[in-house]
Design a protein around this motif. Sequence first.
Motif, PDB file in Angstrom:
ATOM      1  N   GLN A  89      -5.299   2.082   5.648  1.00 41.24           N
ATOM      2  CA  GLN A  89      -4.983   0.657   5.705  1.00 41.24           C
ATOM      3  C   GLN A  89      -5.886  -0.158   4.786  1.00 41.24           C
ATOM      4  O   GLN A  89      -5.536  -1.260   4.400  1.00 41.24           O
ATOM      5  N   SER A 191      -3.500 -10.129   5.099  1.00 42.49           N
ATOM      6  CA  SER A 191      -2.420 -10.597   5.955  1.00 42.49           C
ATOM      7  C   SER A 191      -2.777 -11.914   6.632  1.00 42.49           C
ATOM      8  O   SER A 191      -1.952 -12.819   6.748  1.00 42.49           O
ATOM      9  N   TYR A 211       0.635  -8.842  -3.100  1.00 43.33           N
ATOM     10  CA  TYR A 211       0.543 -10.107  -2.356  1.00 43.33           C
ATOM     11  C   TYR A 211       0.769 -11.303  -3.268  1.00 43.33           C
ATOM     12  O   TYR A 211       1.400 -12.291  -2.898  1.00 43.33           O
ATOM     13  N   LEU A 282       9.008  -4.651   1.033  1.00 49.13           N
ATOM     14  CA  LEU A 282       8.991  -5.984   0.431  1.00 49.13           C
ATOM     15  C   LEU A 282      10.350  -6.253  -0.222  1.00 49.13           C
ATOM     16  O   LEU A 282      11.168  -5.352  -0.372  1.00 49.13           O
TER      17      LEU A 282
ATOM     18  N   ALA C 202      -4.402   6.281  10.308  1.00 51.57           N
ATOM     19  CA  ALA C 202      -3.236   6.841  10.975  1.00 51.57           C
ATOM     20  C   ALA C 202      -2.026   6.708  10.063  1.00 51.57           C
ATOM     21  O   ALA C 202      -1.962   5.817   9.223  1.00 51.57           O
ATOM     22  N   ASP C 203      -1.098   7.636  10.203  1.00 51.44           N
ATOM     23  CA  ASP C 203       0.163   7.406   9.520  1.00 51.44           C
ATOM     24  C   ASP C 203       1.301   7.452  10.529  1.00 51.44           C
ATOM     25  O   ASP C 203       2.446   7.652  10.179  1.00 51.44           O
ATOM     26  N   SER C 204       0.952   7.284  11.787  1.00 51.29           N
ATOM     27  CA  SER C 204       1.972   7.245  12.822  1.00 51.29           C
ATOM     28  C   SER C 204       1.410   6.530  14.037  1.00 51.29           C
ATOM     29  O   SER C 204       0.206   6.324  14.139  1.00 51.29           O
ATOM     30  N   PHE C 208      -0.276   1.893  14.173  1.00 54.39           N
ATOM     31  CA  PHE C 208      -0.067   2.008  12.729  1.00 54.39           C
ATOM     32  C   PHE C 208       1.110   1.138  12.309  1.00 54.39           C
ATOM     33  O   PHE C 208       1.044   0.422  11.306  1.00 54.39           O
ATOM     34  N   MET C 211      -0.022  -2.437  12.214  1.00 51.27           N
ATOM     35  CA  MET C 211      -0.921  -2.712  11.089  1.00 51.27           C
ATOM     36  C   MET C 211      -0.157  -2.741   9.772  1.00 51.27           C
ATOM     37  O   MET C 211      -0.375  -3.594   8.924  1.00 51.27           O
ATOM     38  N   ASN C 212       0.726  -1.781   9.651  1.00 53.33           N
ATOM     39  CA  ASN C 212       1.497  -1.673   8.437  1.00 53.33           C
ATOM     40  C   ASN C 212       2.374  -2.909   8.242  1.00 53.33           C
ATOM     41  O   ASN C 212       2.454  -3.475   7.156  1.00 53.33           O
ATOM     42  N   GLU C 214       1.800  -5.774   9.539  1.00 52.07           N
ATOM     43  CA  GLU C 214       0.933  -6.919   9.321  1.00 52.07           C
ATOM     44  C   GLU C 214       0.539  -7.009   7.849  1.00 52.07           C
ATOM     45  O   GLU C 214       0.491  -8.084   7.265  1.00 52.07           O
ATOM     46  N   ASP C 215       0.256  -5.848   7.257  1.00 51.54           N
ATOM     47  CA  ASP C 215      -0.160  -5.846   5.859  1.00 51.54           C
ATOM     48  C   ASP C 215       0.896  -6.439   4.946  1.00 51.54           C
ATOM     49  O   ASP C 215       0.581  -7.020   3.916  1.00 51.54           O
ATOM     50  N   PHE C 216       2.140  -6.231   5.323  1.00 49.58           N
ATOM     51  CA  PHE C 216       3.186  -6.701   4.428  1.00 49.58           C
ATOM     52  C   PHE C 216       4.039  -7.781   5.063  1.00 49.58           C
ATOM     53  O   PHE C 216       5.196  -7.970   4.710  1.00 49.58           O
ATOM     54  N   MET C 217       3.449  -8.464   6.046  1.00 55.43           N
ATOM     55  CA  MET C 217       4.067  -9.644   6.628  1.00 55.43           C
ATOM     56  C   MET C 217       5.487  -9.390   7.128  1.00 55.43           C
ATOM     57  O   MET C 217       6.357 -10.228   6.998  1.00 55.43           O
TER      58      MET C 217
END
Lengths: 335, 245, 254
Positions: A89, A191, A211, A282, C202-204, C208, C211-212, C214-217
Amino acid sequence: MRNKRQRRFKLGVIIVFSCLWIWGAFVGWRNLNVNHNTTSKADTSQSTKLKKITIGYQKGDILEITKVHGNLDADMKEKGYRIVWRSFQSGAALLQALATGNLDFGRTGNTPPITSQAAGTDVVYVGAGYSKYNGSGILIPNSSSMTSVKDLAGKSIAVNKGSSAHYLLVRALESVGLSIDDVKLVYLDPSAARIAFTQGKVDAWAIWDPYTADAQINADAKLLVSGKNYTTDRDFILSTRAFTNKHADLTSTVVDGVAIALDWANDNKSELSNQLQKSLKLDKEVTDLTVSRRTYGVSKLSQKIIQEQQEIADLWYRLGYIDKKIDVDKNVVGD
Amino acid sequence: MTEVPFIEIQHLTKNFGDQPVLNDLNLTFKAGEFVAIVGQSGGGKSTLLRLLAGLDEPTKGSITESGEQVEGINRQARVMFQDDRLLPWQTVLENIKLGTTDKSDLALKTLSLVGLADFAETFPDKLSGGQKQRVALARALVAQPQLLLLDEPLGALDALTRLNMQELIEHVWQKSPELTMILVTHDVEESVRLADRILVVKDHGIALDLQVGLPRPRQNDQPQFNEIVDQILGEILEHDKFNDD
Amino acid sequence: MKKKITWQRLLPMLIPILVLAVWQLLSVLKVIPTNILPAPSAVILDGIKLTQNGELTRNLTISLYRATIGFLIGGSIGFVLGLLNGLSRISNLLTDSSIQMFRNIPHLALIPMVILWFGIGESAKIFLVTIGVMFPIYINTLHGIQSVDPGLIEMGRVYQLNKRQLFSKIIFPGALPSILVGVRYALGVMWTTLIVAETIAADSGIGFMAMNAEDFMDMETIVLCIVIYAILGKLSDVIVKYLEEFLLDWQQTD
């Protein structure tokens, strides 16, 4: 009085729920194992003697492109290795895994390896990406009246602490004679920063692609300045001294493999955009913009690149983000 | 026929730290005797009972029961405490069977004896204070002990329930001629009503050992009854007369 | 009478339903922009989509697996330590204060250590859950045993119960209400710790996924994950509630 019927009903509910729960957990356990095996199943049928190499990547980065392209897996297999890909992450988490020997290779931006080296880890540079300053910069709302970096004085700016964008911001400010004390820095991860920025809680946001592209397309933002003239904003492929000492040949294999995948990427940008769109979830427009304004590529570290990193290290030391002077040259592996 | 004493207490002394509680007690109890121990609070009544149950160790002296010295928990004895000490997570019947090898018949019979046959499957929390003490009594009886120790079991009950319980205890005792009962109480009338023999515990020792020969059932409107009550009260309160206002 | 009861059963649902309705309405009327908070219908559609492509089920079951293993290990350790320290004074003196000290360390602070010791695989995540679950179970088991009425234990001795019977008939049932409180609390901790644990490489897993997103809204998936936490939390609670009612039926006041 003991109510036998009610008790039996309750016991039934408990048993049904517990069975469902355990069944779900069991399915999860199987899913986990399936996940681990899919990459290796084909290989294991031929030979279980393939040695394992673990590579950490972050969503949408050059290593993920390489992973999807598949060429490096093939090269490694020929040499008797099997790659286990691990997604992270953040660069910090990836570096931590690398430093603790849980990864053999990984990619981060330009600042994390500086911090890591200053912390005394034996993380080393094995390859550097091409510069990609066009997709990084300082975002402001379309409606903002700011026209130059000078206008940032006194403004609040969101930035991910210690990131490549943080470096870009400091360099931009210093180029017009401002220091970070002349602005109000708000440390937020991307984020959270995006929300703060779109809500108008901060006046500007120093950030990188995708972003930047997302904000430009979906959040009425424009670039006050890009990273050009301030930073090269390269990616770095990292490993550890312990690993590279033992497997010097693999270092070249990885760098060469990434280079081949990235050559493909440059020639097939629309397909790459589709891939990234799926991986990053995206809009197509956003990944198109991200892909179009950057040239992919990777090389060994030249003196010039080492010098760039040294500048970051010196600045970080001057600002007190790292507490000792470091010599980047010492942590570079290769010829 | 001179009886061999069921219980023989010799030179029994108990101190808590430096505080003497009982000092050089010598007593014998006959099998089937109903003994009441009265006295002021803190006078050592309950301590004597706990020593008989084997819950406390004597500092000096010994207790012999049927010729054997009591060491550790007294296996022939059962105790009824002032609080019922029923297990709230077990039904009445399960509580009664506690510590016995599964004797359902006897447990149910004993439950009827205390008049709670209908409550076998009930949890103690649903019972009144008097009912709980009946269950506790039944639990003590199921093990068919030779010695039943009653530690102010009726102290927390209201007057009417108390009278009923007294009748029940008397009835139980009369039904089992071999059962020795030792009742600790602060209620002098209760002791006179129930016991064959009353011991007044005072100043770490026995101040009065009185046989009560009144015919049963005893009523507190009999003149003799009240004479005995007065005699005992007089003995208990003797030293406190000066402080009594 | 019967009607009134069903009515009262539905009452707790009223507020969530109202909130959902108003939320949907405001989204449809575009009072709330969808990039700030997506409409409930969009979240449901996202849930259906992710279920159909298997992503949701996969992540959910994987999280369930990690949670369960962590809970079983942590719960057992906590329970055994609680028993030992509740029953043995020496053990209590020896370990209790150390455990209490360790308990106050925030789990997040442990993450670097956990990576160092356990790497980034499954064991790291399961370890974090184990730690999180262990303490509430330990504390409540210990407290439960210590608060068993000594009068009952004395009674048990008079009634000739041996040590095993004293434990199974008096000490354990007496401690059980408190232990179940611990279990209930631990189940809550289990989910929150797992979410944190699943952000380590984590990838699962649901953590995860969140979070994933959240990272890309990906707001729909973020809200979906929040809803899933709520449902999982509620579900665990319901199971323990039934377990309490079943095991502690003597406490019921009906």
